[in-house]
Design a protein around this motif. Structure first.
Motif, PDB file in Angstrom:
ATOM      1  N   ALA A   1      50.342 -25.792 -27.145  1.00  0.00           N
ATOM      2  CA  ALA A   1      49.944 -25.554 -25.752  1.00  0.00           C
ATOM      3  C   ALA A   1      49.424 -26.802 -25.052  1.00  0.00           C
ATOM      4  CB  ALA A   1      48.884 -24.463 -25.706  1.00  0.00           C
ATOM      5  N   ALA A   2      49.394 -27.908 -25.737  1.00  0.00           N
ATOM      6  CA  ALA A   2      48.789 -29.123 -25.181  1.00  0.00           C
ATOM      7  C   ALA A   2      49.427 -29.585 -23.883  1.00  0.00           C
ATOM      8  CB  ALA A   2      48.847 -30.246 -26.211  1.00  0.00           C
ATOM      9  N   ASP A   3      50.720 -29.363 -23.717  1.00  0.00           N
ATOM     10  CA  ASP A   3      51.395 -29.827 -22.505  1.00  0.00           C
ATOM     11  C   ASP A   3      51.667 -28.710 -21.504  1.00  0.00           C
ATOM     12  OD1 ASP A   3      53.304 -28.551 -24.027  1.00  0.00           O
ATOM     13  OD2 ASP A   3      54.880 -30.010 -23.626  1.00  0.00           O
ATOM     14  N   ARG A   4      51.144 -27.534 -21.762  1.00  0.00           N
ATOM     15  CA  ARG A   4      51.359 -26.411 -20.849  1.00  0.00           C
ATOM     16  C   ARG A   4      50.393 -26.468 -19.676  1.00  0.00           C
ATOM     17  NH1 ARG A   4      52.123 -21.537 -25.179  1.00  0.00           N
ATOM     18  NH2 ARG A   4      54.022 -22.367 -26.096  1.00  0.00           N
ATOM     19  N   THR A   5      50.858 -25.981 -18.545  1.00  0.00           N
ATOM     20  CA  THR A   5      50.027 -25.919 -17.351  1.00  0.00           C
ATOM     21  C   THR A   5      49.122 -24.700 -17.432  1.00  0.00           C
ATOM     22  OG1 THR A   5      51.777 -26.942 -16.047  1.00  0.00           O
ATOM     23  CG2 THR A   5      50.076 -25.762 -14.829  1.00  0.00           C
ATOM     24  N   VAL A   6      47.845 -24.909 -17.183  1.00  0.00           N
ATOM     25  CA  VAL A   6      46.882 -23.818 -17.146  1.00  0.00           C
ATOM     26  C   VAL A   6      46.779 -23.374 -15.694  1.00  0.00           C
ATOM     27  CG1 VAL A   6      44.505 -23.135 -17.588  1.00  0.00           C
ATOM     28  CG2 VAL A   6      45.624 -24.790 -19.088  1.00  0.00           C
TER      29      VAL A   6
ATOM     30  N   LEU B   1      39.059 -21.363 -11.965  1.00  0.00           N
ATOM     31  CA  LEU B   1      39.545 -22.744 -12.041  1.00  0.00           C
ATOM     32  C   LEU B   1      38.445 -23.670 -12.540  1.00  0.00           C
ATOM     33  CD1 LEU B   1      41.552 -22.854  -8.698  1.00  0.00           C
ATOM     34  CD2 LEU B   1      42.516 -23.201 -10.978  1.00  0.00           C
ATOM     35  N   ASP B   2      37.252 -23.547 -11.976  1.00  0.00           N
ATOM     36  CA  ASP B   2      36.124 -24.389 -12.383  1.00  0.00           C
ATOM     37  C   ASP B   2      35.757 -24.173 -13.842  1.00  0.00           C
ATOM     38  OD1 ASP B   2      35.949 -25.496  -9.857  1.00  0.00           O
ATOM     39  OD2 ASP B   2      34.304 -24.186  -9.216  1.00  0.00           O
ATOM     40  N   GLN B   3      35.705 -22.918 -14.258  1.00  0.00           N
ATOM     41  CA  GLN B   3      35.319 -22.607 -15.631  1.00  0.00           C
ATOM     42  C   GLN B   3      36.354 -23.123 -16.629  1.00  0.00           C
ATOM     43  OE1 GLN B   3      34.515 -18.411 -15.759  1.00  0.00           O
ATOM     44  NE2 GLN B   3      32.883 -18.573 -14.241  1.00  0.00           N
ATOM     45  N   LEU B   4      37.633 -22.943 -16.312  1.00  0.00           N
ATOM     46  CA  LEU B   4      38.672 -23.424 -17.223  1.00  0.00           C
ATOM     47  C   LEU B   4      38.703 -24.940 -17.281  1.00  0.00           C
ATOM     48  CD1 LEU B   4      41.497 -20.855 -16.485  1.00  0.00           C
ATOM     49  CD2 LEU B   4      40.199 -21.106 -18.607  1.00  0.00           C
ATOM     50  N   ASP B   5      38.470 -25.588 -16.147  1.00  0.00           N
ATOM     51  CA  ASP B   5      38.370 -27.056 -16.154  1.00  0.00           C
ATOM     52  C   ASP B   5      37.305 -27.510 -17.147  1.00  0.00           C
ATOM     53  OD1 ASP B   5      40.300 -27.276 -14.180  1.00  0.00           O
ATOM     54  OD2 ASP B   5      38.892 -27.829 -12.597  1.00  0.00           O
ATOM     55  N   THR B   6      36.179 -26.828 -17.135  1.00  0.00           N
ATOM     56  CA  THR B   6      35.066 -27.179 -18.015  1.00  0.00           C
ATOM     57  C   THR B   6      35.361 -26.830 -19.465  1.00  0.00           C
ATOM     58  OG1 THR B   6      33.493 -26.859 -16.220  1.00  0.00           O
ATOM     59  CG2 THR B   6      32.607 -26.803 -18.461  1.00  0.00           C
TER      60      THR B   6
ATOM     61  N   THR C   1      45.354 -25.230 -12.631  1.00  0.00           N
ATOM     62  CA  THR C   1      46.095 -25.314 -11.385  1.00  0.00           C
ATOM     63  C   THR C   1      46.178 -23.948 -10.724  1.00  0.00           C
ATOM     64  OG1 THR C   1      47.444 -27.049 -12.379  1.00  0.00           O
ATOM     65  CG2 THR C   1      48.320 -26.013 -10.416  1.00  0.00           C
ATOM     66  N   HIS C   2      46.080 -23.927  -9.407  1.00  0.00           N
ATOM     67  CA  HIS C   2      46.245 -22.680  -8.653  1.00  0.00           C
ATOM     68  C   HIS C   2      47.732 -22.320  -8.654  1.00  0.00           C
ATOM     69  CE1 HIS C   2      46.320 -19.865  -5.318  1.00  0.00           C
ATOM     70  NE2 HIS C   2      45.025 -19.697  -5.540  1.00  0.00           N
ATOM     71  N   PRO C   3      48.088 -21.032  -8.713  1.00  0.00           N
ATOM     72  CA  PRO C   3      49.502 -20.631  -8.747  1.00  0.00           C
ATOM     73  C   PRO C   3      50.325 -21.176  -7.582  1.00  0.00           C
ATOM     74  CG  PRO C   3      48.104 -18.741  -9.189  1.00  0.00           C
ATOM     75  CD  PRO C   3      47.197 -19.891  -8.832  1.00  0.00           C
ATOM     76  N   LEU C   4      49.720 -21.294  -6.393  1.00  0.00           N
ATOM     77  CA  LEU C   4      50.465 -21.838  -5.252  1.00  0.00           C
ATOM     78  C   LEU C   4      50.849 -23.293  -5.458  1.00  0.00           C
ATOM     79  CD1 LEU C   4      48.633 -20.239  -2.202  1.00  0.00           C
ATOM     80  CD2 LEU C   4      50.833 -19.598  -3.205  1.00  0.00           C
ATOM     81  N   GLU C   5      50.036 -24.032  -6.193  1.00  0.00           N
ATOM     82  CA  GLU C   5      50.354 -25.428  -6.488  1.00  0.00           C
ATOM     83  C   GLU C   5      51.518 -25.539  -7.474  1.00  0.00           C
ATOM     84  OE1 GLU C   5      46.609 -28.174  -6.295  1.00  0.00           O
ATOM     85  OE2 GLU C   5      46.112 -26.318  -7.382  1.00  0.00           O
ATOM     86  N   VAL C   6      51.696 -24.510  -8.284  1.00  0.00           N
ATOM     87  CA  VAL C   6      52.831 -24.495  -9.216  1.00  0.00           C
ATOM     88  C   VAL C   6      54.112 -24.201  -8.440  1.00  0.00           C
ATOM     89  CG1 VAL C   6      53.858 -23.323 -11.218  1.00  0.00           C
ATOM     90  CG2 VAL C   6      51.392 -23.780 -11.168  1.00  0.00           C
ATOM     91  N   ILE C   7      54.024 -23.257  -7.507  1.00  0.00           N
ATOM     92  CA  ILE C   7      55.191 -22.881  -6.712  1.00  0.00           C
ATOM     93  C   ILE C   7      55.556 -23.980  -5.715  1.00  0.00           C
ATOM     94  CG2 ILE C   7      56.026 -21.249  -4.962  1.00  0.00           C
ATOM     95  CD1 ILE C   7      54.206 -19.150  -6.386  1.00  0.00           C
ATOM     96  N   ASP C   8      54.535 -24.546  -5.051  1.00  0.00           N
ATOM     97  CA  ASP C   8      54.761 -25.573  -4.036  1.00  0.00           C
ATOM     98  C   ASP C   8      53.749 -26.703  -4.224  1.00  0.00           C
ATOM     99  OD1 ASP C   8      55.322 -27.109  -1.804  1.00  0.00           O
ATOM    100  OD2 ASP C   8      54.613 -25.620  -0.367  1.00  0.00           O
ATOM    101  N   PRO C   9      54.099 -27.697  -5.064  1.00  0.00           N
ATOM    102  CA  PRO C   9      53.166 -28.788  -5.344  1.00  0.00           C
ATOM    103  C   PRO C   9      52.641 -29.500  -4.099  1.00  0.00           C
ATOM    104  CG  PRO C   9      55.033 -28.895  -6.830  1.00  0.00           C
ATOM    105  CD  PRO C   9      55.357 -27.842  -5.798  1.00  0.00           C
TER     106      PRO C   9
END
Length: 53
Positions: A16-21, A29-34, A41-49
């Motif tokens: 999973a090291a190269d998978r997008t969270v 988002l903040d908690q997972l970053d920590t 990443t927010h889902p909208l950023e995955v759909i439309d960077p």
């Protein structure tokens, strides 16, 4: 944090090291970053960077 901490080990495996969270909520988002020590990443950023600019 409890839910995120349960997912932490799944995202720290070598497979999973190269998978997008992806998370949609600001606090998630903040908690997972920590917890993962890498950005989530927010889902909208995955759909439309370009939406993150």
């Amino acid at each position: 944090m409890e839910v995120g901490s349960q997912l932490t080990e799944q995202f720290r495996t070598q497979d999973a090291a190269d998978r997008t969270v992806v998370a949609s909520g600001t606090s998630c988002l903040d908690q997972l970053d920590t917890l993962l020590e890498r950005p989530a990443t927010h889902p909208l950023e995955v759909i439309d960077p370009s939406s993150s600019a």
